[in-house]
Design a protein around this motif. Structure first.
Motif, PDB file in Angstrom:
ATOM      1  N   GLY A 100       0.788  -1.225   0.000  1.00 51.43           N
ATOM      2  CA  GLY A 100       0.000   0.000   0.000  1.00 51.43           C
ATOM      3  C   GLY A 100       0.821   1.276   0.000  1.00 51.43           C
ATOM      4  O   GLY A 100       0.659   2.132  -0.884  1.00 51.43           O
ATOM      5  N   SER A 133       1.208   3.951  -3.095  1.00 49.35           N
ATOM      6  CA  SER A 133       0.711   5.320  -2.895  1.00 49.35           C
ATOM      7  C   SER A 133       1.770   6.341  -3.294  1.00 49.35           C
ATOM      8  O   SER A 133       1.475   7.335  -3.959  1.00 49.35           O
ATOM      9  N   SER A 168      -6.486   6.479  -3.257  1.00 51.36           N
ATOM     10  CA  SER A 168      -6.813   5.165  -2.719  1.00 51.36           C
ATOM     11  C   SER A 168      -7.421   4.260  -3.793  1.00 51.36           C
ATOM     12  O   SER A 168      -7.098   3.061  -3.863  1.00 51.36           O
ATOM     13  N   ALA A 169      -8.268   4.824  -4.651  1.00 55.18           N
ATOM     14  CA  ALA A 169      -8.869   4.032  -5.734  1.00 55.18           C
ATOM     15  C   ALA A 169      -7.808   3.562  -6.714  1.00 55.18           C
ATOM     16  O   ALA A 169      -7.829   2.411  -7.175  1.00 55.18           O
ATOM     17  N   HIS A 170      -6.835   4.439  -7.020  1.00 54.83           N
ATOM     18  CA  HIS A 170      -5.745   4.052  -7.925  1.00 54.83           C
ATOM     19  C   HIS A 170      -4.892   2.948  -7.309  1.00 54.83           C
ATOM     20  O   HIS A 170      -4.466   2.015  -7.997  1.00 54.83           O
ATOM     21  N   VAL A 171      -4.627   3.060  -6.011  1.00 51.23           N
ATOM     22  CA  VAL A 171      -3.836   2.030  -5.321  1.00 51.23           C
ATOM     23  C   VAL A 171      -4.553   0.688  -5.393  1.00 51.23           C
ATOM     24  O   VAL A 171      -3.930  -0.355  -5.644  1.00 51.23           O
ATOM     25  N   SER A 172      -5.861   0.681  -5.198  1.00 50.26           N
ATOM     26  CA  SER A 172      -6.637  -0.564  -5.276  1.00 50.26           C
ATOM     27  C   SER A 172      -6.560  -1.175  -6.661  1.00 50.26           C
ATOM     28  O   SER A 172      -6.421  -2.401  -6.808  1.00 50.26           O
ATOM     29  N   GLN A 173      -6.634  -0.333  -7.695  1.00 46.14           N
ATOM     30  CA  GLN A 173      -6.550  -0.836  -9.065  1.00 46.14           C
ATOM     31  C   GLN A 173      -5.183  -1.466  -9.328  1.00 46.14           C
ATOM     32  O   GLN A 173      -5.085  -2.533  -9.950  1.00 46.14           O
ATOM     33  N   THR A 228      -3.061  -2.655  -7.052  1.00 49.57           N
ATOM     34  CA  THR A 228      -2.932  -3.849  -6.217  1.00 49.57           C
ATOM     35  C   THR A 228      -3.603  -5.052  -6.859  1.00 49.57           C
ATOM     36  O   THR A 228      -3.117  -6.191  -6.763  1.00 49.57           O
ATOM     37  N   SER A 229      -4.705  -4.804  -7.569  1.00 49.22           N
ATOM     38  CA  SER A 229      -5.453  -5.895  -8.194  1.00 49.22           C
ATOM     39  C   SER A 229      -4.662  -6.587  -9.301  1.00 49.22           C
ATOM     40  O   SER A 229      -4.994  -7.702  -9.711  1.00 49.22           O
TER      41      SER A 229
END
Length: 220
Positions: free
Chosen positions: A121, A125, A143-148, A150-151
């Motif tokens: 994370g 970031s 945060s949304a970009h980090v989730s994308q 990470t996926s």
């Protein structure tokens, strides 16, 4: 008349749908396909060449960052499949050495790999904040970009950082005889603009522009 084929290849840490606005803007003039570098590894250039072979006639390639490196690699190996190359925020060599001072030191990438394996994370970031610099992302968007990112999976992210440590396409660039458009942001904190200038100076059939006040997120 059918539209010419244009293949977009995203940068490290970016799924292809992040280029959706660019795809929409170009779709009127091109038959656009968007790919992620993470679906092309580990045989990056060869896998992209397989995509090119499925098109009717030579295609245009637009590669962002690491996607530009892979596009350059494919074009050098299979110039007959490429009508033209667009390199956005990209480079022929990501890490510096004695005769290539620009770039990000390999030790930084090794530290990034170690951090990704333990605590992805924070490192993602920081990376994505630097991608969008000098713009600033609000915390929710970041945060949304980090989730994308990470996926995409840690294994794929690490594998592709290994590619960035070792790939050297300078000789391929100097011998490439397809037309190339080079676009780079002067405020790029991921791939220094001097790397884009090197491409302009060394690709035999290149022209382009260094944009003032723009960072690595130029295609976005």
């Amino acid at each position: 008349m059918s539209r010419p084929a244009l293949i977009l290849v995203s940068g490290w840490g970016h799924p292809p749908d992040e280029l959706s606005q660019l795809v929409a803007g170009l779709a009127e003039h091109f038959d656009v396909t968007a790919l992620s570098v993470h679906e092309l590894g580990p045989a990056y250039g060869d896998k992209l060449a397989q995509v090119l072979e499925q098109k009717q006639g030579p295609s245009y390639l637009l590669g962002w960052s690491m996607g530009g490196m892979i596009s350059l690699e494919a074009a050098a190996r299979h110039p007959e499949l490429v009508a033209g190359l667009i390199l956005v925020g990209s480079t022929a060599k990501f890490c510096p050495d004695e005769d290539y001072p620009q770039g990000i030191p390999a030790k930084n990438l090794r530290a990034m790999i170690a951090a990704l394996r333990k605590h992805p994370g924070p490192v993602l970031s920081q990376f994505l904040a630097e991608v969008h610099s000098p713009d600033t992302l609000d915390p929710e968007t970041l945060s949304a970009h980090v989730s994308q990112t990470t996926s995409l999976g840690t294994d794929a992210l690490v594998r592709d950082l290994d590619y960035l440590q070792t790939a050297d396409l300078r000789r391929a660039a100097k011998n490439l005889h397809v037309p190339v458009l080079v676009l780079h942001g002067q405020e790029d904190r991921i791939v220094p603009f001097q790397s884009g200038q090197w491409l302009l100076d060394n690709l035999p059939h290149a022209h382009g522009k260094i944009f003032k006040g723009v960072g690595h997120n130029l295609p976005l």
